[in-house]
Design an enzyme around this catalytic site. Structure first.
Site, PDB file in Angstrom:
ATOM      1  N   HIS A  61      40.355  66.205  -1.301  1.00 14.94           N
ATOM      2  CA  HIS A  61      39.295  64.985  -0.876  1.00 14.94           C
ATOM      3  C   HIS A  61      40.276  64.011   0.027  1.00 14.94           C
ATOM      4  CE1 HIS A  61      36.471  62.398  -0.723  1.00 14.94           C
ATOM      5  NE2 HIS A  61      36.268  61.951  -1.877  1.00 14.94           N
TER       6      HIS A  61
ATOM      7  N   ARG B 135      37.605  52.771   1.241  1.00 12.16           N
ATOM      8  CA  ARG B 135      37.094  53.914   1.913  1.00 12.16           C
ATOM      9  C   ARG B 135      36.539  53.577   3.312  1.00 12.16           C
ATOM     10  NH1 ARG B 135      35.298  58.397  -1.212  1.00 12.16           N
ATOM     11  NH2 ARG B 135      34.944  59.440   0.923  1.00 12.16           N
TER      12      ARG B 135
ATOM     13  N   CYS C 202      38.911  57.436  -8.300  1.00 14.18           N
ATOM     14  CA  CYS C 202      38.119  57.677  -7.003  1.00 14.18           C
ATOM     15  C   CYS C 202      36.676  57.343  -7.290  1.00 14.18           C
ATOM     16  CB  CYS C 202      38.281  58.926  -6.490  1.00 14.18           C
ATOM     17  SG  CYS C 202      37.851  60.381  -7.696  1.00 14.18           S
TER      18      CYS C 202
ATOM     19  N   ASP D  35      40.315  61.482 -12.804  1.00 14.18           N
ATOM     20  CA  ASP D  35      39.236  61.603 -12.165  1.00 14.18           C
ATOM     21  C   ASP D  35      38.309  62.476 -13.147  1.00 14.18           C
ATOM     22  OD1 ASP D  35      37.542  62.411 -10.003  1.00 14.18           O
ATOM     23  OD2 ASP D  35      38.135  64.065  -9.523  1.00 14.18           O
TER      24      ASP D  35
ATOM     25  N   ARG E 205      30.801  67.221   3.700  1.00 15.57           N
ATOM     26  CA  ARG E 205      31.327  67.421   2.281  1.00 15.57           C
ATOM     27  C   ARG E 205      30.741  68.635   2.023  1.00 15.57           C
ATOM     28  NH1 ARG E 205      30.647  63.350  -2.819  1.00 15.57           N
ATOM     29  NH2 ARG E 205      32.687  62.902  -1.507  1.00 15.57           N
TER      30      ARG E 205
ATOM     31  N   GLN F 228      39.624  60.332   0.400  1.00 21.03           N
ATOM     32  CA  GLN F 228      39.800  59.397  -0.511  1.00 21.03           C
ATOM     33  C   GLN F 228      41.413  58.977  -0.705  1.00 21.03           C
ATOM     34  OE1 GLN F 228      37.721  58.363  -2.926  1.00 21.03           O
ATOM     35  NE2 GLN F 228      39.231  57.131  -3.792  1.00 21.03           N
TER      36      GLN F 228
HETATM   37  N1  NVA Z   1      36.732  65.712  -8.412  1.00 20.06           N
HETATM   38  C1  NVA Z   1      35.345  65.181  -8.052  1.00 20.06           C
HETATM   39  C2  NVA Z   1      35.518  64.042  -7.117  1.00 20.06           C
HETATM   40  C3  NVA Z   1      34.364  63.153  -6.898  1.00 20.06           C
HETATM   41  C4  NVA Z   1      34.392  62.347  -5.623  1.00 20.06           C
HETATM   42  C5  NVA Z   1      34.323  66.278  -7.568  1.00 20.06           C
HETATM   43  O1  NVA Z   1      34.552  66.953  -6.837  1.00 20.06           O
HETATM   44  O2  NVA Z   1      33.265  66.154  -8.072  1.00 20.06           O
HETATM   45  N1   CP Z   2      34.866  58.961  -4.661  1.00 18.32           N
HETATM   46  C1   CP Z   2      33.860  59.592  -3.673  1.00 18.32           C
HETATM   47  O1   CP Z   2      34.112  60.397  -2.913  1.00 18.32           O
HETATM   48  O2   CP Z   2      32.554  59.165  -4.352  1.00 18.32           O
HETATM   49  P1   CP Z   2      31.201  59.947  -3.818  1.00 18.32           P
HETATM   50  O3   CP Z   2      31.058  61.230  -4.393  1.00 18.32           O
HETATM   51  O4   CP Z   2      30.131  58.851  -4.169  1.00 18.32           O
HETATM   52  O5   CP Z   2      31.019  59.906  -2.438  1.00 18.32           O
END
Ligand code: NVA
Ligand code: CP
Length: 304
Positions: A128, A289, A261, A221, A101, A131
């Site tokens: 992502h 997931r 998500c 989101d 990540r 997801q």
């Molecule tokens: N768009 C959000 C998704 C979190 C799972 C982020 O990048 O923070």
């Molecule tokens: N949806 C998702 O990726 O959640 P986290 O940021 O908690 O991993």
């Protein structure tokens, strides 16, 4: 050749369907796939915070007989600017797969170029894809199909989730509508790629009612993605008219479901009424997931 999953279209639509079908199967027999028996190790690297991705990958690798090696990048030499290429060479000689990540999509590409083992995106600023495998699994479980359904995404249309919806849902034969203010709309290149990948209608509009009208799935989101905290107040003020509330949700099909998500910010991008309502499948989506990523890791382990 080593396969990677850095964005949604790194697999073909057929492979996407195969992974989702195998995720649904694995859900009913959680210990059926032992691709990491040994135990083989999978590195799980986090540059950003996470609950679901960390838990589902850790549990998933364990259930497949492997060892989940959690690495908080701030406590690794990556934080002291050891190069991605050197990190990749070290990890690739010891682990079976790498999940990362991170911020820039190019970080993932560099890791994949030097690791010699499959690299999976656990989210970047741009996409992502894991997801979306879970979301498509949830949609398939609920409707028995993805083809021909309409998904409406309302809110920050330029973030990783919106981009992944454009690619992955198009690949799954869906119609995709994105509603966002003009300066929060997806990059034209991503929209063009979605049109190339699918046969469904791809609509980008600033009108949330137009996007949601007749939709089978409504999703949103956070308005403030990780890394954008400095713009928080500006974003919250710009996106006020893009909240998924009951009034907007009613414009969708009477059988529509709501997905998110997570993490969710009730009162911003969605009201409590909608996300905690009867037609919200967010907990099933979060659980998926686990199953979807196990199916993905198994696919990569067996296509190397
Ligand atoms: N768009 C959000 C998704 C979190 C799972 C982020 O990048 O923070
Ligand atoms: N949806 C998702 O990726 O959640 P986290 O940021 O908690 O991993």
């Amino acid at each position: 050749m080593t396969r990677h999953f850095l964005k949604d279209d790194d697999i073909s639509p057929q492979e996407q369907a195969q992974i989702i079908a195998s995720a649904i199967k694995l859900k009913s027999n959680r210990f059926a796939d032992r691709s990491f028996e040994g135990p083989k190790s999978v590195a799980l690297i986090f540059d950003k915070t996470s609950t679901r991705t960390r838990v589902s990958f850790s549990v998933g690798v364990s259930e497949m007989g492997g060892y989940p090696l959690l690495i908080d990048s701030q406590s690794s030499q990556l934080a002291k600017s050891e190069s991605i290429a050197d990190t990749a060479r070290v990890l690739g000689r010891q682990v079976s797969q790498i999940m990362w990540r991170t911020f820039a999509q190019s970080n993932l590409e560099e890791m994949a170029q030097h690791a010699g083992v499959p690299v999976i995106s656990g989210l970047s600023d741009d996409y992502h894809p894991c997801q979306l495998l879970a979301d498509l699994q949830t949609i398939t479980e609920h409707f028995g199909k993805t083809e021909g359904l309409k998904v409406a995404y309302v809110g920050d249309g330029a973030n990783n989730i919106a981009n992944s919806y454009l690619l992955a849902a198009a690949m799954a034969g869906m119609n995709v509508s994105i509603a966002a203010p003009t300066n929060y709309q997806p990059d034209e290149k991503v929209v063009a790629r979605a049109r190339e990948l699918g046969t469904g209608e791809i609509l980008v509009t600033s009108d949330p009612v137009e996007a949601v009208s007749g939709a089978d799935i409504v999703t949103t989101d956070t308005w403030v993605s990780m890394g954008m905290e400095a713009e928080q107040s500006e974003r919250i003020s710009d996106l006020q008219d893009y909240r998924v509330d009951e009034k907007l949700f009613e414009k969708a099909s009477s059988e529509a479901i709501f997905l998110h998500c997570l993490p969710a910010y009730r009162g911003n991008e969605v009201t409590a009424e909608v996300i905690d309502g009867k037609r919200s499948l967010v907990w099933q989506q979060a659980e998926n997931r686990l199953h979807a990523q196990k199916a993905l890791m198994s696919f990569l382990a067996n296509n190397d």
